[in-house]
Each structure stands twice: as structure tokens, then as C-alpha cells.
Scaffold this motif. Structure first.
Motif, PDB file in Angstrom:
ATOM      1  N   TYR A  84      45.971  34.444  38.749  1.00  7.65           N
ATOM      2  CA  TYR A  84      45.749  34.694  40.168  1.00  7.65           C
ATOM      3  C   TYR A  84      44.305  34.335  40.537  1.00  7.65           C
ATOM      4  O   TYR A  84      43.402  35.173  40.459  1.00  7.65           O
ATOM      5  CB  TYR A  84      46.048  36.148  40.507  1.00  7.65           C
ATOM      6  N   PRO A  85      44.062  33.089  40.950  1.00  6.02           N
ATOM      7  CA  PRO A  85      42.684  32.634  41.205  1.00  6.02           C
ATOM      8  C   PRO A  85      42.009  33.308  42.393  1.00  6.02           C
ATOM      9  O   PRO A  85      40.794  33.161  42.559  1.00  6.02           O
ATOM     10  CB  PRO A  85      42.869  31.128  41.461  1.00  6.02           C
ATOM     11  N   GLN A  86      42.773  34.037  43.230  1.00  7.06           N
ATOM     12  CA  GLN A  86      42.148  34.743  44.347  1.00  7.06           C
ATOM     13  C   GLN A  86      41.363  35.976  43.895  1.00  7.06           C
ATOM     14  O   GLN A  86      40.682  36.609  44.698  1.00  7.06           O
ATOM     15  CB  GLN A  86      43.183  35.150  45.401  1.00  7.06           C
ATOM     16  N   PHE A  87      41.454  36.302  42.606  1.00  6.39           N
ATOM     17  CA  PHE A  87      40.690  37.418  42.057  1.00  6.39           C
ATOM     18  C   PHE A  87      39.479  36.873  41.299  1.00  6.39           C
ATOM     19  O   PHE A  87      39.601  35.957  40.489  1.00  6.39           O
ATOM     20  CB  PHE A  87      41.553  38.258  41.105  1.00  6.39           C
ATOM     21  N   ILE A  88      38.319  37.440  41.570  1.00  4.58           N
ATOM     22  CA  ILE A  88      37.103  37.022  40.870  1.00  4.58           C
ATOM     23  C   ILE A  88      36.605  38.171  40.008  1.00  4.58           C
ATOM     24  O   ILE A  88      36.775  39.347  40.335  1.00  4.58           O
ATOM     25  CB  ILE A  88      36.003  36.587  41.850  1.00  4.58           C
ATOM     26  N   ARG A  89      36.013  37.816  38.900  1.00  7.72           N
ATOM     27  CA  ARG A  89      35.452  38.842  38.018  1.00  7.72           C
ATOM     28  C   ARG A  89      34.092  39.261  38.548  1.00  7.72           C
ATOM     29  O   ARG A  89      33.207  38.422  38.774  1.00  7.72           O
ATOM     30  CB  ARG A  89      35.322  38.320  36.595  1.00  7.72           C
ATOM     31  N   ILE A  90      33.929  40.556  38.762  1.00 10.76           N
ATOM     32  CA  ILE A  90      32.636  41.069  39.223  1.00 10.76           C
ATOM     33  C   ILE A  90      31.955  41.904  38.134  1.00 10.76           C
ATOM     34  O   ILE A  90      30.788  42.268  38.269  1.00 10.76           O
ATOM     35  CB  ILE A  90      32.793  41.915  40.506  1.00 10.76           C
ATOM     36  N   HIS A  91      32.714  42.192  37.090  1.00  5.84           N
ATOM     37  CA  HIS A  91      32.241  43.045  36.001  1.00  5.84           C
ATOM     38  C   HIS A  91      33.191  42.820  34.836  1.00  5.84           C
ATOM     39  O   HIS A  91      34.334  42.371  35.048  1.00  5.84           O
ATOM     40  CB  HIS A  91      32.255  44.514  36.457  1.00  5.84           C
ATOM     41  N   ARG A  92      32.788  43.113  33.628  1.00  3.92           N
ATOM     42  CA  ARG A  92      33.694  42.889  32.491  1.00  3.92           C
ATOM     43  C   ARG A  92      34.958  43.736  32.591  1.00  3.92           C
ATOM     44  O   ARG A  92      35.985  43.403  32.003  1.00  3.92           O
ATOM     45  CB  ARG A  92      32.984  43.177  31.175  1.00  3.92           C
ATOM     46  N   SER A  93      34.935  44.821  33.402  1.00  2.00           N
ATOM     47  CA  SER A  93      36.097  45.696  33.551  1.00  2.00           C
ATOM     48  C   SER A  93      36.773  45.599  34.910  1.00  2.00           C
ATOM     49  O   SER A  93      37.707  46.354  35.181  1.00  2.00           O
ATOM     50  CB  SER A  93      35.684  47.164  33.306  1.00  2.00           C
ATOM     51  N   GLN A 137      27.271  38.751  37.241  1.00  3.90           N
ATOM     52  CA  GLN A 137      28.254  38.290  38.219  1.00  3.90           C
ATOM     53  C   GLN A 137      27.766  38.391  39.661  1.00  3.90           C
ATOM     54  O   GLN A 137      28.415  37.874  40.569  1.00  3.90           O
ATOM     55  CB  GLN A 137      29.554  39.100  38.079  1.00  3.90           C
ATOM     56  N   LEU A 138      26.639  39.021  39.877  1.00  5.54           N
ATOM     57  CA  LEU A 138      26.150  39.248  41.241  1.00  5.54           C
ATOM     58  C   LEU A 138      25.970  37.948  42.040  1.00  5.54           C
ATOM     59  O   LEU A 138      26.399  37.883  43.209  1.00  5.54           O
ATOM     60  CB  LEU A 138      24.848  40.044  41.196  1.00  5.54           C
TER      61      LEU A 138
END
Length: 225
Positions: free
Chosen positions: A170-179, A215-216
Motif C-alpha cells: 500500500y504505497p499511500q502509507f509512508i513510514r514515519i517511525h520504525r513502528s 523520517q522527519l
């Protein structure tokens, strides 16, 4: 598909069931009114509800609001002989609005739309049943211990997939943190917590997932586009 037909007119129920049977192999059940539909929902978890609007005991609009709240994975299709209910119908995120009498061609269009929507859905297990959750209703995913939690506006569900699998699919989700993965459609800003660490502000949720320093810059880029 597992389909529930809700209509207080027996002939209308039978006609729709006949059309659906002609268009494919479906598991079909029926209810006479909204209250009975809610009982069937708890027992069967249907993929789709074809809901008449004007019914005794509990009308279709009231029942649909409860179904949309408690069973977000279920597609709702309204059936009625009156056009004036169209706008209120879409307030409860109805997939379609069909005017009686329904043609087989128009019904097939609706089924094709639902099938397309369900392909963009996450499968999860709930009490021994496998259900589908529309991915566009998920604000974020959170990894904790061995599980991943999907956070919605009013609910959350445990999933078996890893964050890496979900991010790839699902490419509409971005990682902002490892969790944490966040749906960019729900991302509305950046704030700081009591320790002055960055957190994400989400539409429709009070939840504030942490943003890693790494990720900021990526999160800021998405907010500026």
C-alpha cells in the motif's frame, strides 16, 4: 460474495436474490427490516448489504449508520423507489444507490465496483472469521510486539502482516517511525510532544504517532506537496 438482502417486501427480496444468483455464485441471506439485519450482521459478517430504506421496525438509513460504524468492512448498497434519499445515503458511505426496479446490467455494475474495492482491502481475522477492511479507512499502522494494529477513526484491528509487507503493498502509507506507517491522506501536520520530539497530527484521530528524526524530512516533504 456473502450478501445480505434487507427489504420488507418478500417479492422484492426474491427478485433481487434471483438476479444475484444469475450473475454469480453468492451466499445469500435475507432480513425483513433493520433490526433483523443487525442480528444477521453479527452472525454472518456479510461482504455486502443490499438495504431498502423505507421499512418498519428500523428503517434502512438507521440500520446502515450502525453497520457503517460497527462493520466498516461491509459494503452498503441502498435500494429504493425514491430518488430523494440519494444524498443521505452517501453520508453513510454507501457504495451505490439503486432505484427499483433494478436491472441485471445495473446490478452487475454495482458488483464489479464492490469487487474492485475489495481488492484494495486488508484481510484480517476476527473471532475465527476472515474479514476485509477497506485500506482507505485506515489512518495508520502500529507495530507492537508480534502484532500490527490498524487504527481507524473509531476502531482498531489486529493484523498478521508486518509493517514491511503493508508498506510494499500500500504505497499511500509512508513510514514515519520504525513502528509506524501513516496514510498520507490522513496526515495533516507535525507537532511536538512533552519531550519536544516530533509527532504526526492525523485527521479524525487524536492519536499522535512519533516521527523519528531520520523520517522527519520525508514527512515534511509529503506535507509540502
Amino acid at each position: 460474495m456473502n450478501i445480505l438482502i434487507v427489504d420488507d417486501e418478500p417479492l422484492a427480496r426474491r427478485r433481487l436474490a434471483g438476479l444475484l444468483a444469475h450473475l454469480g455464485s453468492h451466499q445469500i441471506s435475507m432480513a425483513d427490516h433493520g433490526e433483523q439485519a443487525l442480528t444477521k450482521m453479527a452472525e454472518q459478517y456479510p461482504d455486502v448489504v443490499f438495504m431498502d430504506i423505507e421499512m418498519p421496525v428500523m428503517d434502512g438509513m438507521e440500520a446502515a449508520k450502525i453497520i457503517h460504524r460497527d462493520y466498516p468492512q461491509t459494503a452498503i448498497v441502498f435500494l429504493t423507489a425514491h430518488e430523494q434519499f440519494a444524498l443521505p445515503a452517501f453520508d453513510v458511505k454507501a457504495v451505490d444507490y439503486l432505484l427499483k426496479p433494478i436491472s441485471g446490467e445495473r446490478l452487475q455494475e454495482t458488483l464489479d465496483r464492490i469487487d474492485g474495492n475489495q481488492k484494495d482491502a486488508i484481510q484480517f481475522k476476527d473471532g475465527g472469521r476472515f474479514l476485509r477492511l477497506p485500506v482507505n479507512q485506515v489512518a495508520c499502522f502500529q507495530a507492537e510486539d508480534k502484532y500490527v494494529t490498524a487504527h481507524l477513526k473509531e476502531k482498531k484491528y489486529l493484523l498478521d502482516q508486518s509493517l514491511t509487507e503493508l508498506a510494499q503493498k500500500y504505497p499511500q502509507f509512508i513510514r514515519i517511525h520504525r513502528s509506524w506507517l501513516v496514510n498520507v491522506l490522513f496526515l495533516r501536520g507535525i507537532d511536538s510532544d512533552e519531550t519536544h520530539c516530533p509527532v504526526a497530527l492525523l485527521k479524525q484521530l487524536d492519536l499522535k504517532p512519533p516521527i523519528s528524526r531520520r523520517q522527519l524530512p520525508n514527512v515534511k516533504d509529503y506535507l509540502q506537496t
